[in-house]
Enzyme design. Structure first.
Site, mmCIF file in Angstrom:
data_model
loop_
_atom_site.group_PDB
_atom_site.id
_atom_site.type_symbol
_atom_site.label_atom_id
_atom_site.label_comp_id
_atom_site.label_asym_id
_atom_site.label_seq_id
_atom_site.Cartn_x
_atom_site.Cartn_y
_atom_site.Cartn_z
ATOM 1 N N LYS A 1 24.957 9.779 -19.299
ATOM 2 C CA LYS A 1 25.802 10.669 -18.788
ATOM 3 C C LYS A 1 26.271 10.257 -17.335
ATOM 4 O O LYS A 1 27.666 10.919 -16.812
ATOM 5 C CB LYS A 1 25.036 11.859 -18.947
ATOM 6 C CG LYS A 1 25.759 12.835 -20.229
ATOM 7 C CD LYS A 1 24.824 14.119 -20.300
ATOM 8 C CE LYS A 1 23.429 13.942 -19.471
ATOM 9 N NZ LYS A 1 22.898 15.062 -19.504
ATOM 10 N N ARG B 1 23.786 22.505 -23.564
ATOM 11 C CA ARG B 1 22.641 22.717 -24.186
ATOM 12 C C ARG B 1 22.960 22.909 -25.598
ATOM 13 O O ARG B 1 20.986 22.539 -25.976
ATOM 14 C CB ARG B 1 22.014 21.848 -23.114
ATOM 15 C CG ARG B 1 22.164 21.099 -22.260
ATOM 16 C CD ARG B 1 21.482 19.649 -22.724
ATOM 17 N NE ARG B 1 20.348 19.535 -21.883
ATOM 18 C CZ ARG B 1 20.084 18.319 -20.779
ATOM 19 N NH1 ARG B 1 21.566 18.777 -20.011
ATOM 20 N NH2 ARG B 1 18.711 18.521 -20.109
ATOM 21 N N ARG C 1 12.496 4.733 -16.446
ATOM 22 C CA ARG C 1 13.666 4.654 -14.857
ATOM 23 C C ARG C 1 12.917 4.947 -13.724
ATOM 24 O O ARG C 1 11.474 5.847 -13.617
ATOM 25 C CB ARG C 1 14.093 5.709 -15.163
ATOM 26 C CG ARG C 1 15.268 6.397 -14.237
ATOM 27 C CD ARG C 1 16.365 7.069 -14.980
ATOM 28 N NE ARG C 1 15.797 8.642 -16.150
ATOM 29 C CZ ARG C 1 16.614 9.622 -15.993
ATOM 30 N NH1 ARG C 1 17.842 9.020 -16.141
ATOM 31 N NH2 ARG C 1 16.210 10.541 -16.439
ATOM 32 N N ARG D 1 12.145 15.866 -25.828
ATOM 33 C CA ARG D 1 13.383 16.509 -25.053
ATOM 34 C C ARG D 1 14.643 15.866 -26.223
ATOM 35 O O ARG D 1 15.740 16.404 -26.470
ATOM 36 C CB ARG D 1 13.923 15.728 -23.931
ATOM 37 C CG ARG D 1 12.959 16.382 -22.788
ATOM 38 C CD ARG D 1 12.596 15.541 -21.608
ATOM 39 N NE ARG D 1 14.480 15.198 -20.399
ATOM 40 C CZ ARG D 1 14.114 14.679 -19.721
ATOM 41 N NH1 ARG D 1 13.626 13.919 -19.596
ATOM 42 N NH2 ARG D 1 15.738 14.748 -19.377
HETATM 43 P P1 AMP Z 1 19.123 16.540 -16.656
HETATM 44 O O1 AMP Z 1 18.918 16.705 -15.824
HETATM 45 O O2 AMP Z 1 20.086 16.830 -17.201
HETATM 46 O O3 AMP Z 1 18.347 16.243 -18.290
HETATM 47 O O4 AMP Z 1 18.413 18.391 -16.864
HETATM 48 C C1 AMP Z 1 17.089 18.267 -16.810
HETATM 49 C C2 AMP Z 1 16.312 18.995 -16.979
HETATM 50 O O5 AMP Z 1 17.265 20.464 -16.667
HETATM 51 C C3 AMP Z 1 16.194 19.560 -18.609
HETATM 52 O O6 AMP Z 1 15.314 18.993 -19.201
HETATM 53 C C4 AMP Z 1 16.295 21.154 -18.465
HETATM 54 O O7 AMP Z 1 15.388 21.581 -18.242
HETATM 55 C C5 AMP Z 1 17.269 21.924 -17.671
HETATM 56 N N1 AMP Z 1 18.818 21.767 -17.645
HETATM 57 C C6 AMP Z 1 19.631 21.260 -17.149
HETATM 58 N N2 AMP Z 1 20.769 21.246 -17.801
HETATM 59 C C7 AMP Z 1 20.198 22.612 -18.771
HETATM 60 C C8 AMP Z 1 21.220 23.243 -19.354
HETATM 61 N N3 AMP Z 1 22.325 23.339 -20.021
HETATM 62 N N4 AMP Z 1 19.865 24.566 -20.511
HETATM 63 C C9 AMP Z 1 18.589 24.397 -19.898
HETATM 64 N N5 AMP Z 1 18.388 23.374 -19.670
HETATM 65 C C10 AMP Z 1 18.975 22.678 -18.575
#
Ligand code: AMP
Length: 206
Positions: free
Chosen positions: A11, A87, A122, A161
């Site tokens: 992404k 999400r 990573r 996740r």
């Molecule tokens: P990411 O960098 O997109 O993987 O996001 C890292 C973490 O941020 C996720 O594992 C969630 O804990 C939180 N997070 C990011 N976006 C959302 C969302 N739309 N809803 C809930 N938690 C989020």
């Protein structure tokens, strides 16, 4: 537009390419939350508890952050690219209720086994912010000792996740069925980007 995909689905890479070509405002909810955590804000301290366990933060917390950010003039002027939001079905329904509907919703598909290998290898260089992969994009010897692993990038946490992602994405895909474009993300980034551009270029006024 919106882009969805599990952790390490590519992404972030696709967002960099999309924002460069289409000049959209890139809004990554993961980055926004990490900024709050770094700033030790009240919101950041609350979010950190969930993020460190590989869990999603509460819907209302992230919905408020996104709504405030989308009201900034740059989003109306240039258009927005929401990365990592919605999400959950609640987040998706709230968007629809608020009239925040993307022209296109990209969903990156990558098999779980490939994602686990990508995530566990990573590493982040805290000095430059650059991301490496121990196998696919190894760092040079002089910097490898300073690289760190994100606390939610372990196999145990990625599995939590991924389970959450699968549970949520089908409801979201249904809600945005007419905007949805599923993209095979298990290919080189330029190939994935070509497919992404085909989907975006179908929009009339881009
Ligand atoms: P990411 O960098 O997109 O993987 O996001 C890292 C973490 O941020 C996720 O594992 C969630 O804990 C939180 N997070 C990011 N976006 C959302 C969302 N739309 N809803 C809930 N938690 C989020």
């Amino acid at each position: 537009m919106c882009i969805a995909g599990a952790a390490c689905s590519g992404k972030g890479t696709q967002c960099e390419l999309i924002k460069e070509r289409y000049n959209l405002v890139h809004l990554s909810t993961g980055d926004m939350l990490r900024d709050e955590v770094k700033a030790r804000s009240e919101l950041g301290l609350e979010a950190e508890k969930f993020m460190n366990s590989g869990l999603l933060v509460p819907d209302q917390l992230i919905i408020n952050i996104v709504k405030v950010r989308l009201q900034q003039p740059d989003c109306a002027e240039r258009g927005w690219l929401l990365d990592g939001f919605p999400r959950t079905a609640v987040q998706a329904k709230t968007m629809i209720d608020e009239g925040i509907v993307p022209d296109v919703f990209l969903s990156l598909d990558v098999p779980d086994e490939a994602l686990i290998e990508r995530v566990t290898g990573r590493r982040l260089d805290p000095e430059t912010g650059r991301i490496y992969h121990l196998k696919f994009d190894p760092p040079s010897d002089d910097i490898k000792d300073r690289l760190i692993q994100r606390s939610d990038d372990t196999e145990e946490k990625i599995k939590v996740r991924l389970a959450q992602h699968h549970q949520n994405i089908s409801a979201i895909e249904e809600l945005f069925a007419s905007q949805m474009s599923r993209v095979d993300g298990n290919a080189p980034k330029t190939t994935v980007f070509s497919t992404v551009c085909l989907a975006i270029d179908q929009i009339d006024d881009i």
